[in-house]
Every structure is written in C-alpha cells, then in structure tokens.
Design an enzyme around this catalytic site. Structure first.
Site, PDB file in Angstrom:
ATOM      1  N   GLU A  27       0.824  -1.212   0.000  1.00  0.00           N
ATOM      2  CA  GLU A  27       0.000   0.000   0.000  1.00  0.00           C
ATOM      3  C   GLU A  27       0.858   1.261   0.000  1.00  0.00           C
ATOM      4  O   GLU A  27       0.365   2.371   0.198  1.00  0.00           O
ATOM      5  CB  GLU A  27      -0.966  -0.019   1.199  1.00  0.00           C
ATOM      6  CG  GLU A  27      -2.046  -1.080   1.052  1.00  0.00           C
ATOM      7  CD  GLU A  27      -3.142  -1.006   2.097  1.00  0.00           C
ATOM      8  OE1 GLU A  27      -3.029  -0.213   3.050  1.00  0.00           O
ATOM      9  OE2 GLU A  27      -4.128  -1.764   1.966  1.00  0.00           O
ATOM     10  N   GLU A  91     -10.770  -5.508   8.361  1.00  0.00           N
ATOM     11  CA  GLU A  91      -9.766  -4.450   8.365  1.00  0.00           C
ATOM     12  C   GLU A  91      -8.632  -4.747   7.376  1.00  0.00           C
ATOM     13  O   GLU A  91      -8.230  -3.885   6.635  1.00  0.00           O
ATOM     14  CB  GLU A  91      -9.208  -4.286   9.791  1.00  0.00           C
ATOM     15  CG  GLU A  91      -8.052  -3.323   9.943  1.00  0.00           C
ATOM     16  CD  GLU A  91      -8.428  -1.866   9.713  1.00  0.00           C
ATOM     17  OE1 GLU A  91      -9.622  -1.536   9.792  1.00  0.00           O
ATOM     18  OE2 GLU A  91      -7.518  -1.052   9.442  1.00  0.00           O
ATOM     19  N   GLY A 101      -3.755 -16.398  -6.475  1.00  0.00           N
ATOM     20  CA  GLY A 101      -4.303 -17.158  -7.589  1.00  0.00           C
ATOM     21  C   GLY A 101      -4.699 -18.581  -7.230  1.00  0.00           C
ATOM     22  O   GLY A 101      -5.003 -19.389  -8.106  1.00  0.00           O
ATOM     23  N   ASN A 132      -6.287   0.876  -5.979  1.00  0.00           N
ATOM     24  CA  ASN A 132      -6.043  -0.568  -5.857  1.00  0.00           C
ATOM     25  C   ASN A 132      -7.072  -1.353  -6.689  1.00  0.00           C
ATOM     26  O   ASN A 132      -7.963  -2.013  -6.143  1.00  0.00           O
ATOM     27  CB  ASN A 132      -6.076  -0.975  -4.391  1.00  0.00           C
ATOM     28  CG  ASN A 132      -5.553  -2.385  -4.157  1.00  0.00           C
ATOM     29  OD1 ASN A 132      -5.364  -3.157  -5.086  1.00  0.00           O
ATOM     30  ND2 ASN A 132      -5.360  -2.730  -2.895  1.00  0.00           N
ATOM     31  N   TYR A 139     -13.436  -7.422  -4.763  1.00  0.00           N
ATOM     32  CA  TYR A 139     -14.587  -7.245  -3.872  1.00  0.00           C
ATOM     33  C   TYR A 139     -15.875  -7.000  -4.658  1.00  0.00           C
ATOM     34  O   TYR A 139     -16.934  -7.515  -4.309  1.00  0.00           O
ATOM     35  CB  TYR A 139     -14.339  -6.107  -2.887  1.00  0.00           C
ATOM     36  CG  TYR A 139     -13.223  -6.399  -1.926  1.00  0.00           C
ATOM     37  CD1 TYR A 139     -12.115  -5.569  -1.828  1.00  0.00           C
ATOM     38  CD2 TYR A 139     -13.265  -7.528  -1.105  1.00  0.00           C
ATOM     39  CE1 TYR A 139     -11.081  -5.843  -0.958  1.00  0.00           C
ATOM     40  CE2 TYR A 139     -12.227  -7.816  -0.223  1.00  0.00           C
ATOM     41  CZ  TYR A 139     -11.146  -6.968  -0.153  1.00  0.00           C
ATOM     42  OH  TYR A 139     -10.121  -7.241   0.705  1.00  0.00           O
ATOM     43  N   GLU A 151     -22.858   6.664  -2.549  1.00  0.00           N
ATOM     44  CA  GLU A 151     -23.591   7.472  -1.576  1.00  0.00           C
ATOM     45  C   GLU A 151     -22.761   8.574  -0.929  1.00  0.00           C
ATOM     46  O   GLU A 151     -23.257   9.292  -0.061  1.00  0.00           O
ATOM     47  CB  GLU A 151     -24.157   6.566  -0.463  1.00  0.00           C
ATOM     48  CG  GLU A 151     -25.225   5.619  -0.995  1.00  0.00           C
ATOM     49  CD  GLU A 151     -25.761   4.679   0.078  1.00  0.00           C
ATOM     50  OE1 GLU A 151     -25.659   5.015   1.277  1.00  0.00           O
ATOM     51  OE2 GLU A 151     -26.276   3.598  -0.282  1.00  0.00           O
TER      52      GLU A 151
END
Lengths: 173, 170
Positions: A27, A91, A101, A132, A139, A151
């Site tokens: 990250e 988290e 994979g 990312n 996701y 939103e």
C-alpha cells in the site's frame, strides 16, 4: 494448492506482524506501521479483544521461498449499525504474492463472512484504496457495493494532537 | 443551557431507539431502520457488547416541547483496530435533537467519545460522514480532523443481503 484457514493463535502474531508489514509495503506506506507483534498479542488475545484474526496455512512442502507456512491473514472486528444491527468489519485481507491465484484470498473472505453470519451480522464492511484496482475488482465481483462512489461516504479521522485536544475538552463526569 | 453527558444504561434504550429514528429521518433513510429497542438492549448491554452509548440529558425545566423528553442527544461508539497504529475508537452515530443544537452538546458528545477512547489506549477516533452533509463535514473539519477519503482515496465498501449470503457459503 492445499491450504487451511484457521483462527489465529497468540503464537501466530509474529507471522501476522510480518504480513502486516508486507501489506503496508504493497500500500506504499511501510513507515506508517507502528505496532509490534507484542501489541497484537495483547490486543487480540485479551478478555475483550479489539480484533479477531484468521490465518491461511500451507503444508511444509509448499512453504514460501523464505520458509513460511503462514501465508495469508484476515483481520476483522465487530461493529454496529443502529439501523440494522451487528456488522463485521474486515480491516485487513492479505495473501503473500507467491501464493495468490489459489483461492486463498477468497477462502479468507468467505470465512470472515461465515464467522460474521454465525454471530448474526447483517453486513460485512471493508475499505479499499481507490487506486487498488485488483482489490476493488475482487470485492466488486463478490457483490460488494462501493458506498463512497454511490452514496458519498467519507472516512474522517482524528489522531495525534488533534485527538488529545478534543479529548481534553470533554465535560467532567 | 445546562446539560449532562453520561454512559447509557439499558433503561435508556427506548429513548435511544427514538433518537435513532430521528437521525435516520434527517439522513433521509427512516424506512431502512429495522432495529428494535430489544436489539439495542441485547447488543449494547451484554457481556461483550457490540456497541457502547453515551447520552446527553437536560434538566426537567428544559425538556422538549413535544413528548417531554429530557434525553436529547446520543453518540454510539465501538472499539476497532488499525494494524498500523493499534487500538482505535469508531463513533457510529452522533445526534442532537434540532431544538438543542448550537449549544455545544454535539461537540461535548464527540469530546467524550474521544476521552473514552484515549482512556482505553486508542490512537485514533474514526467515523464517516456523507459528502452531501456539508454542515456536519465542516463541523468536523473545524475540530481538526482529516478527511481520509479525500486525502488517500480510501473507499468504503459493503457486502450485504444475498451477496453476503453467497459469500458465507462454505
């Protein structure tokens, strides 16, 4: 590739700490990691733990080039929606690059969802950085909705001196 | 105006449910609230509670015009964990009834959550706000906090309903 997903034990904290650092490097923020495996041992394995954790483990014959068999983790805790009730917040979700994979990330995510379901959680929440793309796609493919996009949800944070200043203003009991 | 802030007790759940309903109205999602007073009693006041709550209360002489309420604001919070900094406190809801705003009660509730978090060893107070809620956002930014989404691109994602059921399949 064979792998097993199980609840972390206190003894896993050194491995979890190692992988937290690997995720921070991914990250692009390795210098932001301030906690140690001792913090994880204290905070995850006390009477009212601050988090729970699952680890993914491979057999000896598939250990990593550096000799690790604990190759992924999912760290989560319980939150609450005053609209709908119990929720689980994921988290961190991480799998070492050489083990990706193989369905390990998916296995960890499903297991967290299962654990949440057993506790009657109605939502699984998490966050992802907008750049990312692999994670966002992962996701989204599982049916997660991006609430920041749809939103306008924004994360807000107080820390450091600003948090202390705010806390010092609290009325007396 | 005199007011006090204290930890909620299980007897407060009826009022907490009322205030939750008002906040949902304000956020334009009142029909999405399925939680009951009983859920709050069970989930907030058991051995390992899912949330904690503080209440703002005014004396009898300042009770609301409608309904004679003295419990006029609340905040919910729970403990989270940041794998970089450790213990964190997350503020779920912050609400003060409209006739009691502008008196520092919202700020006092938030300060109290911060104080409780610091006492528990938390290094962060986190929460979310909708980008269209300009007055709330400005209020928070004035207190010195940082918009993590704007600064780092962090997006909030949710899995629920059928998608969550599907995900939880072994």
């Amino acid at each position: 590739m064979k792998f097993k997903i199980r609840p972390a034990t206190k003894e896993d904290c050194k491995e979890i700490s190692r992988m937290i650092m690997e995720l921070a490097v991914y990250e692009k923020m390795p210098d932001q990691v301030k906690i140690t495996h001792e913090d994880l041992e204290r905070d995850g394995f006390c009477q009212n733990p601050f988090f729970e954790c699952l680890v993914a483990e491979v057999p000896e014959e598939h250990k990593s080039t550096e000799g690790f068999t604990v190759v992924g983790y999912g760290l989560y805790f319980y939150n609450y929606s005053t609209w709908e009730g119990r929720t689980v917040y994921l988290e961190d979700l991480y799998v070492m690059p050489e083990f990706r994979g193989n369905g390990i990330g998916k296995g960890l995510l499903s297991k967290v969802a299962q654990v949440g379901k057993k506790k009657r959680c109605v939502r699984l929440n998490l966050s992802v950085l907008d750049w990312n793309t692999p994670s966002r796609d992962f996701y989204a493919a599982k049916g997660a909705r991006d609430l920041t996009d749809s939103e306008g949800w924004h994360f807000i944070r107080f820390d450091g001196q600003n948090l202390d200043n705010l806390a010092n203003e609290a009325p007396e009991d | 105006m005199e007011y006090s802030i204290r930890a909620a007790s299980v007897e407060d759940c009826k009022d907490i449910r009322r205030l939750i309903g008002e906040l949902a109205e304000y956020e334009k999602v009142a029909d999405e609230v399925t939680i009951t007073q009983r859920d709050l009693e069970r989930d907030g006041f058991s051995e390992n509670p899912f949330f904690h709550c503080i209440i703002a209360e005014v004396p009898e002489q300042h009770k609301t015009k409608e309904g004679d309420h003295t419990k006029i604001g609340y905040a919910t919070y729970f403990y989270n964990y940041n794998t970089w900094c450790g213990r964190a406190i997350y503020m779920g809801d912050l609400y003060v009834m409209s006739e009691f705003r502008g008196k520092g009660i919202g700020r006092a509730l938030m300060s109290k959550v911060a104080q409780l978090g610091r006492a528990a060893g938390c290094r962060q107070l986190n929460f979310t706000v909708m980008d269209w809620n300009k007055s709330a956002r400005d209020f928070y930014l004035r207190q010195g906090c940082v918009d993590i989404t704007a600064n780092t691109g962090k997006h909030f994602m949710r899995c629920e309903g059928e998608a969550l059921e599907h995900l939880a399949q072994p």
